[in-house]
Structures are given as C-alpha cells and as structure tokens.
Design a protein around this motif. Structure first.
Motif: not given
Length: 357
Positions: A314-318, A260-261, A2-5
């Motif tokens: 939200r989609e990554r956390q779902a 890349k991320i 998440e930090r990289e994002v």
C-alpha cells in the motif's frame, strides 16, 4: 518492479523453508559426531566453489572495481554472516535442539531493525501504518517449543572452557544461538548500504564467503588435532552437501538479492518462519512432537508477514505527498517608489525627524 518484489518475498519464504531443513539435517549429522569446524569448512568451500565462478562470469561486465573500503566491508560481512553466524549456530545447535535453535531466530528482526535504524538504513516513524503493524509481529513468536530440550552432547572444545564458571551445555548453547542471531542481524544490516554502492549481489555473496571460508579454515587448522575428524560418514557427507549447496550458496544468494530489493527490515522479518518449518520437518524426520503453541505461532507468523507485505504494498502504491506552499506578496519595509517620488527636502526632513527621536 512489482514482479521483482513478489519474487523477493517468495524467495525469502523459500529461504526459511530451506533453513528449517538445514536445522534438522545438521542436527542428525551432529548426533553422529561430526566436528563443527570441519563441517563449516567443507560447507563454505563447497559454497564458494559454486558462487565464485557464477559471480565471475555473470557479473563480469557490471562488477565495479575493488577498493580498500569495499574490501574491508566484505571482510566484515564474511566475519559476521559466514564465520560467526555459522559457527555459533552449529555450536548452539549441538548443545540444544533444532526446535529451540529455530525458535530463537525471530530475534534476528529485532536486532536487524535496531542496527538498521542506527545506521540510517531504516527510518522510525511511529505515526505510519507500517510502524504500528509491521515491526511488531516478531514479539509473539519466541514461545514455540522452548520447553523442549534435546539430549546433551559430549563435552566439546568450547564447553570445557566455560564449565569452571558455572555454565552447562544448555546455557552455553543458548548464548551461542543469541550470538548467531546478532551476527546474522549485523550481516543483513551492513549488507544493505553496501549493495547500494556495489549492486552486484552475487559478487557480494562470493566475496563474503571467501573471507568467511578463509577465517574458518584458519580456525579449524589450529583447533583440530586428530586427522580422523576430517573424514565424513555418508550421513555427514549428505548434510555437508545440503548445507553447502542449499543452505549456503542458494540461501545466501537469495538473501543478498532480496536485501537489495526489500531492504534489511523485511528480509529479517521472514526469520520467524523458521520455527514453523523446523517443527514440521522435525516431526517428519525426527519424530519430534508438535504442540498446539507451534501451530498457533505458525498461523500468527503467517498473518503477521501478510500484514507487513500488504502494508508495504500500500505504501508503494500510494502517491507521493506533495506539499504546496502559498506565496504571498509581502510589502517591503521601505517603498522604493514612494521614496523616489519624494523631493530632496522631504527626504531630508524624514531623516532629521528620525535622528531627533
């Protein structure tokens, strides 16, 4: 992760701010009279001299061996993202103005998304929240400052070939800027699948700049006749340094790393920030007026980017949707136990009855 994002999102916002400064500084250098090809050559050689040694020493152990397919991919990245993108942008900027050049950049997400969908890098699902709210915010950005026209520049080597067919400087500049956006979109869309196979982002940027610089030097060698065109004034030298270090080495390195991320769609989606940054910096350094449409467009851009970032988070956390399949016992057509329990006479009677039917 998440930090990289978050860092990638911040890096892309910073890239657009640097690009806004590049629009203003480059326009000042072009008004002085620097040759566009000479400017691109100095810029690319300076960026390559920074990127190549850093990529060599930092990714020496992780860099994969070169193949012919990778070499062709890097050549195409240099052709689109470095050679075509930079040269067409400078030509378009010289025939228009910084505000219009920045206002047309929001078309990059549209071209990038279409190319990414055709290549299979991005998927289209109109029933998701991201599809409904995420990829539509670039449509209202192109209204910023398109009414303002810059002072016409002297007829150059490209314009003289198109005057006979009825194209003036402004229309030729618009065509060059559209080609610039298409080249940048192709660069971002093609770069994403390459980074999956070749994850060394700095090396990808350095190889791209190598081929782009080679193409730029060859083109400048054949299209520049006067040796005085290679001499730079103090303002032109400052513009070359800014373009080579900030707009090239730093920006392209951050774009490749963020691609890349985040992926090509989100990376390209930050390009609509350029009109707001360019208009603000043009007001400070060039005295250009800022209209109400620019302020409203900038607010809508920021709101749209926040919406896309929030939906992606939200989609990554779902949690992943797991479909459970209920297995039911199905009776066989022929019961082996029943068939085995029958006597030979009964089995023969059954087959005889079937044959008579």
């Amino acid at each position: 992760m998440e930090r990289e994002v978050l860092r990638a999102h911040g890096a892309m916002a910073l890239v657009q701010l640097f690009n806004g400064g590049y629009h203003v500084i480059t326009k000042v250098a072009l008004n002085v009279g620097v040759n566009q090809l000479v400017f691109c050559v100095f810029r690319d050689l300076l960026a390559l001299s920074i990127l190549a040694p850093i990529a060599y020493f930092r990714e020496k152990r992780t860099r994969l061996p070169m193949t012919r397919r990778l070499l062709m991919s890097f050549f195409f990245l240099g052709l689109t993202g470095i050679f075509g993108n930079q040269l067409l942008f400078l030509l378009g900027l010289s025939y228009t103005n910084p505000t219009y050049a920045a206002a047309i950049q929001p078309s990059i997400p549209v071209f990038t998304f279409l190319l990414a969908v055709m290549m299979g890098t991005e998927r289209v699902n109109l029933l998701t929240t991201e599809a409904l709210f995420g990829y539509g915010n670039e449509d209202f950005v192109g209204e910023n400052e398109v009414r303002v026209r810059g002072q016409p520049e002297p007829v150059g080597w490209l314009l003289s070939n198109f005057i006979d067919i009825g194209l003036d400087q402004w229309h030729l500049g618009v065509l060059c800027l559209i080609g610039n956006c298409m080249c940048m979109a192709a660069f971002i869309a093609i770069q994403a699948p390459i980074l999956r196979k070749y994850p060394s982002s700095l090396s990808v940027t350095a190889y791209s700049y190598f081929f782009g610089a080679v193409l730029m030097v060859i083109t400048a060698f054949f299209l520049t006749n006067d040796s005085t065109e290679w001499s730079l004034t103090q303002s032109e030298l400052f513009a070359v340094i800014y373009a080579g270090i900030i707009a090239s080495a730093v920006n392209y390195g951050l774009i490749t790393w963020s691609n890349k991320i985040l992926g090509p769609a989100l990376v390209a989606l930050y390009n609509p920030l350029q009109p707001a940054a360019s208009a603000f910096l043009s007001k400070i350094f060039l005295g250009s007026p800022i209209y109400l449409g620019s302020v409203l467009g900038g607010c809508l851009i920021i709101a749209g980017l926040y919406m896309v970032t929030w939906v992606s988070y939200r989609e990554r956390q779902a949690p992943p949707v797991i479909t459970t399949h209920v297995t039911r016992e199905v009776e066989p057509l022929i019961n082996k136990d029943a068939a085995a329990s029958k006597t030979p006479f009964q089995r023969a009677h059954v087959f005889a009855t079937k044959s008579n039917d």
